[in-house]
Scaffold this motif. Structure first.
Motif, short mmCIF file in Angstrom:
data_model
loop_
_atom_site.label_atom_id
_atom_site.label_comp_id
_atom_site.label_asym_id
_atom_site.label_seq_id
_atom_site.Cartn_x
_atom_site.Cartn_y
_atom_site.Cartn_z
N CYS A 171 0.79 -1.21 0.10
CA CYS A 171 -0.04 -0.08 0.01
C CYS A 171 0.89 1.19 0.15
O CYS A 171 1.81 1.37 0.89
N ILE A 172 0.89 2.10 -0.83
CA ILE A 172 1.48 3.24 -0.94
C ILE A 172 0.66 4.51 -1.10
O ILE A 172 -0.55 4.65 -1.70
N SER A 173 0.83 5.58 -0.12
CA SER A 173 0.15 6.71 0.01
C SER A 173 0.95 7.92 0.31
O SER A 173 2.04 7.62 0.86
N ALA A 174 0.50 9.00 -0.14
CA ALA A 174 1.16 10.35 0.13
C ALA A 174 0.40 11.00 1.21
O ALA A 174 -0.76 11.00 1.18
N LEU A 175 1.24 11.48 2.13
CA LEU A 175 0.79 12.22 3.51
C LEU A 175 0.17 13.41 2.89
O LEU A 175 -0.69 14.04 3.93
N ASP A 176 0.71 14.15 1.55
CA ASP A 176 -0.20 15.28 1.30
C ASP A 176 -1.14 15.01 0.30
O ASP A 176 -1.52 16.14 -0.42
N ASP A 177 -1.63 14.01 0.08
CA ASP A 177 -2.56 13.68 -0.89
C ASP A 177 -3.74 14.66 -0.81
O ASP A 177 -4.54 14.51 0.37
N PRO A 178 -4.18 15.14 -1.71
CA PRO A 178 -5.37 16.36 -1.69
C PRO A 178 -6.77 15.59 -1.80
O PRO A 178 -7.63 16.31 -1.54
N LEU A 179 -6.88 14.32 -2.11
CA LEU A 179 -8.15 13.77 -2.20
C LEU A 179 -8.17 12.50 -1.05
O LEU A 179 -9.30 12.58 -0.32
N CYS A 180 -7.35 11.73 -1.04
CA CYS A 180 -7.30 10.73 -0.10
C CYS A 180 -6.56 10.95 1.41
O CYS A 180 -5.21 10.80 1.19
N THR A 181 -7.12 11.43 2.15
CA THR A 181 -6.35 12.27 3.59
C THR A 181 -5.75 11.13 4.10
O THR A 181 -6.02 9.96 4.30
N ARG A 182 -4.68 11.43 4.62
CA ARG A 182 -4.01 10.76 5.64
C ARG A 182 -4.83 10.28 6.82
O ARG A 182 -4.38 9.07 7.35
N GLU A 183 -5.84 11.16 7.24
CA GLU A 183 -6.60 10.76 8.42
C GLU A 183 -7.37 9.42 8.19
O GLU A 183 -7.67 8.85 9.19
N ALA A 184 -7.57 8.93 7.01
CA ALA A 184 -8.20 7.57 6.83
C ALA A 184 -7.44 6.39 6.57
O ALA A 184 -7.83 5.16 6.62
N ILE A 185 -6.01 6.71 6.62
CA ILE A 185 -5.05 5.53 6.55
C ILE A 185 -5.15 4.52 7.69
O ILE A 185 -5.08 4.99 9.02
N PRO A 186 -5.38 3.20 7.68
CA PRO A 186 -5.31 2.39 8.67
C PRO A 186 -4.04 1.93 9.28
O PRO A 186 -3.93 0.71 9.05
N TRP A 187 -3.40 2.73 10.00
CA TRP A 187 -2.36 2.46 10.29
C TRP A 187 -1.97 1.13 11.03
O TRP A 187 -1.30 0.31 11.20
N ASP A 188 -2.93 1.04 12.23
CA ASP A 188 -2.75 -0.03 13.22
C ASP A 188 -3.14 -1.40 12.57
O ASP A 188 -2.66 -2.41 12.62
N GLU A 189 -4.40 -1.37 11.60
CA GLU A 189 -4.91 -2.49 10.80
C GLU A 189 -3.72 -3.00 10.02
O GLU A 189 -3.47 -4.25 10.03
N CYS A 190 -2.90 -2.15 9.33
CA CYS A 190 -1.86 -2.57 8.53
C CYS A 190 -0.86 -3.14 9.26
O CYS A 190 0.15 -4.08 8.71
#
Length: 576
Positions: free
Chosen positions: A356-375
């Motif tokens: 899973c690759i995500s950018a913390l500055d993503d203007p659409l898919c916010t970092r607030e939704a990333i499931p850190w603990d589940e991953c």
């Protein structure tokens, strides 16, 4: 004298203007430049100076995974890109510049696909665009309809699931397909229903949580090319669909590995996010325009099944989902659709290696939704996050000719193909029978034990002394012996031994069910006896607490009914 009097009689505003006129013009230019840079830094999030300073050393890639997972450690030890750093293109500093540049310019390599139309069981049509190594080297000039484009061989196949209103012509899809095909992969881009230049042929539409099309497609490709290892990459909404599918099917999927790029994870949180700031609202409006354009292509069907007037008046993605997606998907509310379609609910059930690759500055898919603990808990997931990257962009180098996440996926899948742990897992999965998904509340199987179809759960592990242990120790020994016998028979190649079940015979199973019924009935009888005792106890308490009222009622009743039989003196004394 006159000038002094005029100056004394001048208003404070005139004096202020005269004072400002004395300031050199260069000072105003510096102030305007400062305000402009502050606007770019805060509103448009353009961090040019910071990215320029980190051009040579780059930004670190944060990896989140289960530290006790041997699979993740083995894969990451051979993935230099994920363990390295990401250098941003300096003149594309900031998430908005990267995102807009990808959408408007893209700089995608020239790609021409071979098209295959896949017909679903409900009459729908999905356009599959294939790209192989020979297509890249020969450079075909047009997309052709060829159902036999790729021969049956052991060349790995990568399935690409685009994002919302995206198809195989998107810049990021071309970057990924070209790079993987050039390295010897067979790539197929699965266009969503009604996209890729194909009309809708049924009343079924795709949405952010609809996984049935992907499931049927993967099974179809696996049947057509049984010797080829299958991989999948999802982008944005496509990533949400992919992760949701992996969680729903668990070990039943034929995929060897997968990658989710810029997944929204939680659709409800992302919906709140894109309506929070003015910049995000601009993205929301742009997505709405794309959705309304998709609706215009299929107006003849949508006007019949959904609220067409509401669709045409939609000013946000939520409005469109309210008047179209919610109705087509038969959801009660828009929030219900978002909650049930979010892949974050299925992360824990993913059973194949997933990057899973995500950018913390993503203007659409916010970092607030990333499931850190589940991953972090799941032993099959590697989450890679970078401070920069934007939405599906991750441009790198001075010329911005490549996407960092494309190279990372290429390397990850290459390591995955040759990993001995994956080959071992494939052998085990090929010999074992796939288990159905079970509830997370009680993982034991359910069995009907009463005539009124009462259902009880049997635990997988029960102690010998517990009432739930319906199997006797003697039967456990017999079952283990049967398993050992069957195992020896399978190893010796005796085909007749495979006809016997490993757990227990039919007769033994019937005896176990009878024992279980007797045990349950005994517990029900005990419960009934305790219930009767409780009822008598409650009746006793009720009589004691209400006795003064009952005593008066009984006394008056006896006076009327037995006045001739009871002595008057006794009644008199009782009343006193």
């Amino acid at each position: 004298m006159d000038s002094g009097m005029l100056a004394a009689n001048a208003s404070p505003y005139d004096r202020l203007v005269q004072a400002l006129a004395l300031i050199p013009i260069s000072y105003y230019l510096f102030a305007a430049l400062f305000i402009f840079l502050a606007f770019l830094y805060t509103f448009l999030e353009i961090h040019f100076l910071h990215d320029l300073l980190t051009l040579f050393r780059g930004y670190p890639v944060t990896l989140t995974y289960n530290s006790s997972s041997h699979l993740c450690q083995s894969l990451l030890s051979n993935c230099n890109i994920l363990r390295g750093r990401y250098s941003v293109t300096p003149w594309l500093s900031g998430p908005h510049l990267q995102t807009v540049f990808l959408s408007v310019f893209g700089r995608a390599p020239p790609v021409t696909y071979r098209r295959h139309l896949f017909l679903t069981s409900d009459g729908g049509t999905i356009a599959l665009d294939w790209l192989t190594y020979s297509d890249v080297t020969e450079g075909r000039s047009r997309v052709i309809d060829d159902s036999a484009a790729i021969k049956r061989d052991k060349t790995p196949i990568m399935i690409v699931i685009p994002g919302l209103t995206s198809d195989s012509s998107s810049a990021y899809a071309k970057h990924l397909a070209f790079n993987m095909a050039r390295n010897g992969w067979n790539v197929v881009v699965s266009n969503h229903r009604g996209l890729g230049g194909v009309s809708l042929t049924s009343d079924c539409f795709y949405n952010a949580g609809y996984t049935e099309d992907l499931r049927k497609l993967i099974d179809h490709i696996h049947c057509e090319y049984p010797e080829a290892p299958l991989f999948a990459v999802g982008a944005s909404i496509g990533a949400n669909i992919l992760v949701k599918y992996l969680g729903e099917d668990g070990t039943n999927t034929p995929l060897v590995g997968a990658a989710a790029i810029c997944s929204p994870w939680d659709l409800l949180i992302c919906d709140r996010f894109i309506n929070r700031k003015p910049v995000q609202k601009m993205y929301d409006r742009a997505l709405t325009v794309g959705l309304k354009g998709y609706a215009q292509l299929h107006q003849s069907i949508l006007s019949r099944l959904a609220d067409w007037e509401g669709i045409t008046k939609s000013r946000s993605v939520r409005d469109f989902d309210k008047h179209a997606t919610r109705i087509l998907g038969k959801f009660e509310t828009v929030d219900t659709f978002y909650r049930r379609s979010s892949s974050v609910n299925h992360v824990s059930n993913v059973s194949v290696p997933l990057l899973c690759i995500s950018a913390l500055d993503d203007p659409l898919c916010t970092r607030e939704a990333i499931p850190w603990d589940e991953c972090r808990v799941n032993e099959n997931i590697i989450l890679a996050t970078t401070p920069r990257g934007g939405y599906l962009a991750f441009y790198e180098g001075i010329t911005a000719s490549s996407l960092w996440w494309v190279r990372a996926v290429d390397e990850f899948f290459g390591v995955l193909r040759t990993s001995p742990l994956i080959k071992e897992r494939q052998k085990k999965q090929g010999c074992s029978v796939a288990k159905p998904l079970q509830s997370s509340i009680d993982e034991g199987p359910y069995l009907d034990v009463m005539e009124d179809r009462l259902v009880t759960a049997m635990g997988n592990e029960a102690s010998d002394a517990s009432p739930e242990n319906y199997l006797s120790n003697e039967h456990r020994v017999d079952s283990k012996q049967d398993e050992d016998i069957n195992s020896d028979a399978e190893n010796s190649g005796d085909s007749t031994a495979k006809l016997y079940p490993k757990k227990h015979t039919t007769q033994q199973a019937e005896q176990d069910v009878k024992k279980l019924i007797v045990l349950v009935q005994g517990h029900i009888d005990k419960l009934s006896r305790r219930s009767r005792q409780s009822i008598w106890l409650l009746a006793y308490i009720a009589i004691i607490t209400t006795w003064p009222f009952v005593d008066s009622f009984l006394l008056s009743f006896l006076k009327r009914r037995f006045k001739n039989f009871i002595p008057a003196s006794l009644l008199k004394n009782r009343s006193m």
